[in-house]
Each structure stands twice: as C-alpha cells, then as structure tokens.
Design a protein around this motif. Structure first.
Motif, short mmCIF file in Angstrom:
data_model
loop_
_atom_site.label_atom_id
_atom_site.label_comp_id
_atom_site.label_asym_id
_atom_site.label_seq_id
_atom_site.Cartn_x
_atom_site.Cartn_y
_atom_site.Cartn_z
N ASP A 71 0.82 -1.21 0.00
CA ASP A 71 0.00 0.00 0.00
C ASP A 71 0.86 1.26 0.00
O ASP A 71 0.69 2.16 0.82
CB ASP A 71 -1.00 0.01 1.16
CG ASP A 71 -2.09 1.07 0.96
OD1 ASP A 71 -2.35 1.46 -0.20
OD2 ASP A 71 -2.68 1.52 1.96
N VAL A 72 1.81 1.28 -0.92
CA VAL A 72 2.68 2.44 -1.11
C VAL A 72 2.46 2.96 -2.52
O VAL A 72 2.64 2.23 -3.49
CB VAL A 72 4.17 2.05 -0.92
CG1 VAL A 72 5.08 3.20 -1.32
CG2 VAL A 72 4.43 1.62 0.51
N ARG A 73 2.04 4.19 -2.62
CA ARG A 73 1.87 4.85 -3.91
C ARG A 73 3.04 5.81 -4.11
O ARG A 73 3.47 6.48 -3.19
CB ARG A 73 0.55 5.60 -3.98
CG ARG A 73 -0.63 4.68 -3.79
CD ARG A 73 -1.92 5.25 -4.32
NE ARG A 73 -3.05 4.41 -3.99
CZ ARG A 73 -3.35 3.27 -4.60
NH1 ARG A 73 -2.61 2.84 -5.56
NH2 ARG A 73 -4.41 2.57 -4.24
N VAL A 74 3.53 5.84 -5.35
CA VAL A 74 4.70 6.64 -5.66
C VAL A 74 4.28 7.89 -6.42
O VAL A 74 3.75 7.80 -7.53
CB VAL A 74 5.71 5.81 -6.50
CG1 VAL A 74 6.93 6.66 -6.84
CG2 VAL A 74 6.11 4.55 -5.75
N ALA A 75 4.51 9.03 -5.81
CA ALA A 75 4.19 10.31 -6.44
C ALA A 75 5.14 10.54 -7.61
O ALA A 75 6.29 10.09 -7.60
CB ALA A 75 4.32 11.44 -5.42
N ASP A 76 4.66 11.24 -8.61
CA ASP A 76 5.47 11.52 -9.80
C ASP A 76 6.81 12.15 -9.45
O ASP A 76 7.84 11.83 -10.04
CB ASP A 76 4.72 12.43 -10.77
CG ASP A 76 3.57 11.71 -11.48
OD1 ASP A 76 3.57 10.45 -11.49
OD2 ASP A 76 2.68 12.40 -12.02
N ALA A 77 6.82 13.03 -8.46
CA ALA A 77 8.06 13.73 -8.08
C ALA A 77 9.11 12.77 -7.51
O ALA A 77 10.30 13.10 -7.51
CB ALA A 77 7.75 14.82 -7.05
N LYS A 78 8.70 11.59 -7.05
CA LYS A 78 9.62 10.63 -6.43
C LYS A 78 9.92 9.42 -7.33
O LYS A 78 10.69 8.55 -6.94
CB LYS A 78 9.04 10.12 -5.10
CG LYS A 78 8.81 11.18 -4.07
CD LYS A 78 10.12 11.67 -3.49
CE LYS A 78 9.88 12.64 -2.35
NZ LYS A 78 11.09 12.93 -1.62
N ARG A 79 9.33 9.37 -8.51
CA ARG A 79 9.46 8.18 -9.37
C ARG A 79 10.92 7.87 -9.73
O ARG A 79 11.33 6.72 -9.66
CB ARG A 79 8.63 8.32 -10.65
CG ARG A 79 7.16 8.09 -10.41
CD ARG A 79 6.35 8.27 -11.69
NE ARG A 79 6.41 7.12 -12.56
CZ ARG A 79 5.66 6.02 -12.43
NH1 ARG A 79 4.81 5.93 -11.44
NH2 ARG A 79 5.76 5.04 -13.29
N VAL A 80 11.69 8.85 -10.12
CA VAL A 80 13.07 8.60 -10.52
C VAL A 80 13.86 8.02 -9.35
O VAL A 80 14.58 7.03 -9.51
CB VAL A 80 13.73 9.89 -11.07
CG1 VAL A 80 15.23 9.69 -11.29
CG2 VAL A 80 13.06 10.31 -12.38
N ALA A 81 13.72 8.61 -8.18
CA ALA A 81 14.44 8.12 -7.01
C ALA A 81 13.98 6.71 -6.63
O ALA A 81 14.80 5.85 -6.28
CB ALA A 81 14.25 9.07 -5.83
N ILE A 82 12.69 6.44 -6.73
CA ILE A 82 12.17 5.11 -6.40
C ILE A 82 12.65 4.08 -7.42
O ILE A 82 13.01 2.96 -7.06
CB ILE A 82 10.63 5.11 -6.26
CG1 ILE A 82 10.23 5.87 -5.00
CG2 ILE A 82 10.07 3.71 -6.26
CD1 ILE A 82 10.67 5.21 -3.69
N PHE A 83 12.69 4.45 -8.70
CA PHE A 83 13.22 3.52 -9.70
C PHE A 83 14.69 3.21 -9.43
O PHE A 83 15.13 2.06 -9.58
CB PHE A 83 13.04 4.06 -11.13
CG PHE A 83 11.67 3.81 -11.70
CD1 PHE A 83 11.17 2.53 -11.82
CD2 PHE A 83 10.88 4.87 -12.12
CE1 PHE A 83 9.91 2.29 -12.34
CE2 PHE A 83 9.61 4.65 -12.64
CZ PHE A 83 9.13 3.36 -12.75
N GLU A 84 15.45 4.21 -9.05
CA GLU A 84 16.86 3.97 -8.71
C GLU A 84 16.96 3.06 -7.49
O GLU A 84 17.77 2.12 -7.46
CB GLU A 84 17.57 5.30 -8.44
CG GLU A 84 19.05 5.13 -8.16
CD GLU A 84 19.76 6.45 -7.89
OE1 GLU A 84 20.82 6.41 -7.22
OE2 GLU A 84 19.28 7.52 -8.34
#
Length: 169
Positions: A71-84
C-alpha cells in the motif's frame, strides 16, 4: 493446539495453487477473497504494515504469480528516485523483484512460481512463497519510506534500511 484448518491443510497432498493458498490462508486465519477460480486476494500482517497478497494462476503456462503490495503509492516527483532504489533493492534479491504498477503507481513485490507439468503446489512451496514475499517487503519497506517521506537519496535509504534490519535481528 492445532486449528481445524491447520489439521486439514497438513493432511492434504499437493493441490491446485489457488486451493492450496486458500488452505494456507484459512489455517493462518488470514482474511481472503476468491476473485475467481484462478485468483485469490488476502491480507497478511508484516512487521511494518499490512500487505495485500494476490496470487494469479495461469494454467496454460503452469505459472503462479504472487504479488505482495505494501500500500505504497509513488508520487510523480519521487518516481526517478524510487526507480533507482528499486534497481539497488532488486540486486539484493534472489527471488522475485520490486516493481511499480503503471496503473496507479503502486509499489509491489512480484514473484512467478513455475510449477511442474501437474500444475500442483505443495504446502511447503506455498508457505515459502508467501513468507519470502512478506519478508522481502518487510526488509525493504523502510528504504522506500526513507525515499518517499524522509527525502533520503536511494543509496542512503537502502544503507539505512539494511542497518536497521540488521539491528532488529
């Protein structure tokens, strides 16, 4: 004292994958719902949060796909960091991988179990698959939270999560 569901499950041989997971969920007294004859969805409590656990059986391929969603949603602003961070995390895994569902930007752990020609799942396979999914989500949940809410960079978040996890043992 053994519950009735546990007694029944321990007496069973290998079953069709969704049937075996129903037995496991009943024995552990976890809430679940059958989505169809080839899909089950339930809830499992982890160390950090409750996880939605879904399993989808593809008879034609003899593959059971297991998904664990924290139940973790990834905001657009954090997508690059989460993908890394996912790249760094996935290097640590022997089974399964973390991914983001494009529909809703939901973080998930995914593992495909290739079953034999008979398409049956044993109790030990079912238990291991579910336990590994929950353990991996628990192990890396803090790292994802450090990036999403603590503004840590991905490497620092992973390092902090692994140190914290080692300290809890």
């Amino acid at each position: 004292m053994m519950m009735t569901g546990e007694r029944r499950m321990l007496q069973e041989e290998d079953l069709a994958p969704v049937e075996m997971l129903v037995s496991l969920f009943e024995a552990r007294d976890w809430p679940y719902e059958l989505i169809g004859e080839d899909e089950i969805s339930g809830e499992v409590r982890g160390a950090w949060t409750k996880y939605q656990l879904r399993a989808i059986w593809r008879q034609e391929d003899k593959v059971l796909q297991l998904l664990c969603l924290p139940d973790v949603r990834v905001a657009d602003a954090k997508r690059v960091a989460i993908f890394e961070l996912m790249t760094l995390v996935n290097e640590q895994l022997w089974l399964g991988h973390f991914d983001i569902w494009s529909n809703g930007s939901v973080l998930l752990y995914r593992h495909g179990l290739m079953l034999g020609d008979d398409g049956l799942l044993s109790l030990s396979q079912a238990q291991t698959a579910v336990e590994v999914a929950v353990e991996e989500c628990d192990r890396f949940y803090p790292a994802f939270q450090f990036v999403l809410w603590g503004d840590k960079n991905p490497q620092d978040a992973l390092d902090a999560a692994l140190v914290d996890a080692a300290g809890e043992a």
